[in-house]
Scaffold this motif. Sequence first.
Motif, short mmCIF file in Angstrom:
data_model
loop_
_atom_site.label_atom_id
_atom_site.label_comp_id
_atom_site.label_asym_id
_atom_site.label_seq_id
_atom_site.Cartn_x
_atom_site.Cartn_y
_atom_site.Cartn_z
N ARG A 86 0.84 -1.20 0.00
CA ARG A 86 0.00 0.00 0.00
C ARG A 86 0.87 1.25 0.00
O ARG A 86 1.88 1.31 0.70
CB ARG A 86 -0.88 0.04 1.24
CG ARG A 86 -1.67 1.33 1.36
CD ARG A 86 -2.31 1.47 2.76
NE ARG A 86 -3.00 2.73 2.90
CZ ARG A 86 -2.48 3.81 3.45
NH1 ARG A 86 -1.24 3.80 3.93
NH2 ARG A 86 -3.19 4.92 3.55
N PHE A 87 0.44 2.23 -0.79
CA PHE A 87 1.09 3.55 -0.81
C PHE A 87 0.04 4.60 -0.47
O PHE A 87 -1.02 4.67 -1.11
CB PHE A 87 1.69 3.84 -2.20
CG PHE A 87 2.80 2.89 -2.55
CD1 PHE A 87 4.08 3.09 -2.06
CD2 PHE A 87 2.55 1.78 -3.35
CE1 PHE A 87 5.11 2.21 -2.37
CE2 PHE A 87 3.57 0.90 -3.67
CZ PHE A 87 4.85 1.11 -3.18
N ALA A 88 0.33 5.39 0.54
CA ALA A 88 -0.57 6.46 0.95
C ALA A 88 -0.54 7.60 -0.07
O ALA A 88 0.43 7.74 -0.81
CB ALA A 88 -0.16 6.99 2.33
N PRO A 89 -1.59 8.42 -0.11
CA PRO A 89 -1.54 9.60 -0.96
C PRO A 89 -0.28 10.41 -0.64
O PRO A 89 0.06 10.61 0.52
CB PRO A 89 -2.80 10.37 -0.59
CG PRO A 89 -3.74 9.33 -0.07
CD PRO A 89 -2.85 8.34 0.64
N GLY A 90 0.45 10.83 -1.68
CA GLY A 90 1.66 11.61 -1.49
C GLY A 90 2.94 10.80 -1.43
O GLY A 90 4.03 11.37 -1.45
N GLU A 91 2.86 9.45 -1.35
CA GLU A 91 4.05 8.61 -1.36
C GLU A 91 4.45 8.31 -2.81
O GLU A 91 3.65 7.80 -3.59
CB GLU A 91 3.79 7.27 -0.66
CG GLU A 91 3.84 7.34 0.84
CD GLU A 91 3.78 5.94 1.44
OE1 GLU A 91 4.86 5.38 1.73
OE2 GLU A 91 2.66 5.43 1.63
N PHE A 92 5.69 8.63 -3.15
CA PHE A 92 6.19 8.38 -4.51
C PHE A 92 6.60 6.92 -4.65
O PHE A 92 7.21 6.34 -3.75
CB PHE A 92 7.39 9.27 -4.82
CG PHE A 92 7.01 10.68 -5.16
CD1 PHE A 92 6.76 11.04 -6.48
CD2 PHE A 92 6.90 11.64 -4.18
CE1 PHE A 92 6.40 12.33 -6.81
CE2 PHE A 92 6.54 12.95 -4.49
CZ PHE A 92 6.29 13.30 -5.81
N GLN A 93 6.27 6.33 -5.82
CA GLN A 93 6.63 4.94 -6.10
C GLN A 93 6.55 4.68 -7.59
O GLN A 93 5.91 5.41 -8.33
CB GLN A 93 5.68 3.98 -5.35
CG GLN A 93 4.21 4.16 -5.65
CD GLN A 93 3.71 3.51 -6.92
OE1 GLN A 93 4.36 2.67 -7.52
NE2 GLN A 93 2.54 3.91 -7.36
N THR A 94 7.21 3.63 -8.01
CA THR A 94 7.04 3.05 -9.34
C THR A 94 7.29 1.56 -9.23
O THR A 94 8.24 1.13 -8.58
CB THR A 94 7.96 3.71 -10.39
OG1 THR A 94 7.64 3.19 -11.68
CG2 THR A 94 9.43 3.51 -10.10
N GLY A 95 6.41 0.77 -9.84
CA GLY A 95 6.52 -0.68 -9.77
C GLY A 95 6.77 -1.28 -11.13
O GLY A 95 6.17 -0.86 -12.12
N TYR A 96 7.66 -2.29 -11.17
CA TYR A 96 8.03 -2.88 -12.46
C TYR A 96 8.47 -4.33 -12.29
O TYR A 96 8.79 -4.79 -11.19
CB TYR A 96 9.15 -2.06 -13.12
CG TYR A 96 10.35 -1.84 -12.22
CD1 TYR A 96 11.44 -2.70 -12.25
CD2 TYR A 96 10.38 -0.77 -11.32
CE1 TYR A 96 12.53 -2.50 -11.41
CE2 TYR A 96 11.46 -0.57 -10.48
CZ TYR A 96 12.53 -1.43 -10.53
OH TYR A 96 13.60 -1.24 -9.70
N ASN A 97 8.48 -5.03 -13.41
CA ASN A 97 8.90 -6.43 -13.44
C ASN A 97 10.38 -6.47 -13.77
O ASN A 97 10.78 -6.27 -14.91
CB ASN A 97 8.08 -7.20 -14.50
CG ASN A 97 8.47 -8.66 -14.56
OD1 ASN A 97 9.37 -9.12 -13.87
ND2 ASN A 97 7.76 -9.40 -15.39
N ASP A 98 11.18 -6.76 -12.77
CA ASP A 98 12.63 -6.82 -12.91
C ASP A 98 13.11 -8.27 -13.04
O ASP A 98 14.30 -8.54 -12.95
CB ASP A 98 13.28 -6.14 -11.69
CG ASP A 98 14.74 -5.83 -11.91
OD1 ASP A 98 15.14 -5.60 -13.06
OD2 ASP A 98 15.50 -5.81 -10.91
N SER A 99 12.18 -9.20 -13.25
CA SER A 99 12.53 -10.62 -13.32
C SER A 99 12.49 -11.11 -14.77
O SER A 99 12.18 -10.34 -15.68
CB SER A 99 11.55 -11.44 -12.47
OG SER A 99 10.30 -11.55 -13.14
N ASP A 100 12.74 -12.38 -14.95
CA ASP A 100 12.67 -13.00 -16.27
C ASP A 100 11.31 -13.65 -16.52
O ASP A 100 11.09 -14.24 -17.58
CB ASP A 100 13.76 -14.06 -16.42
CG ASP A 100 15.15 -13.45 -16.42
OD1 ASP A 100 15.30 -12.31 -16.88
OD2 ASP A 100 16.09 -14.13 -15.95
#
Length: 159
Positions: A86-100
Motif C-alpha cells: 500500500r502507498f498512501a496519498p503523497g508517497e512516490f513509487q514506481t513498480g516494475y517487473n525486474d525478473s525474467d
Amino acid sequence: MEKIAIDDVDVEVNPMEVHSVRRPISAALGFTDFAMNYFELEPGESFSGGMHTHYDQEEVFYVQEGTVTFDTEDGEVTVEEDEVIRFAPGEFQTGYNDSDDRVVGFAFGAPGAQHDWNELESLVYCRHCEAELGHGLELTDEGAFRLTCTECENSVTLG
C-alpha cells in the motif's frame, strides 16, 4: 449487480507503452468509489511510466503471480506472489517487473474510480533545470502525457 470475466475487459495500455496488458476493471463495471486495474507485466514492463504519486488516492497493489520491484523514496521494495503493498496519498513509487518471468497483478486506488490528473505528480529529470524534480501531469487531447516542471514550468510531451 454486475459481473464480467477479466479476459472480456478490453486492454488499454499506458500512452508511453510501458506495459502490454492493462485491463481497467473499474471502467468496465462502472465503479464510482475505487479503481481496479488488472495487469500482466512482461520482463522489463511497469505499472506506470515512472516515479509518481497520487495526492487524491491511496494505491494498493496485489501480486497474484511473479515478483514486482517497487522503487520508493525509501529505497527498493520487492513484492512476491500473494503479497500486497500500500502507498498512501503523497508517497512516490514506481513498480516494475525486474525478473525474467511474467507478472500478473492488480492495482487498486481509492477513493474514486479514477484519479484526478491535477492530483498526480511525477519525478522526472528536467533538462532545463538539470535535476530530477516534480512535474505536474496532464493528458492531452491526443492521448499523450504532458509533464510540466514545477520549478521552471518547462513542458515535455510523451507518448
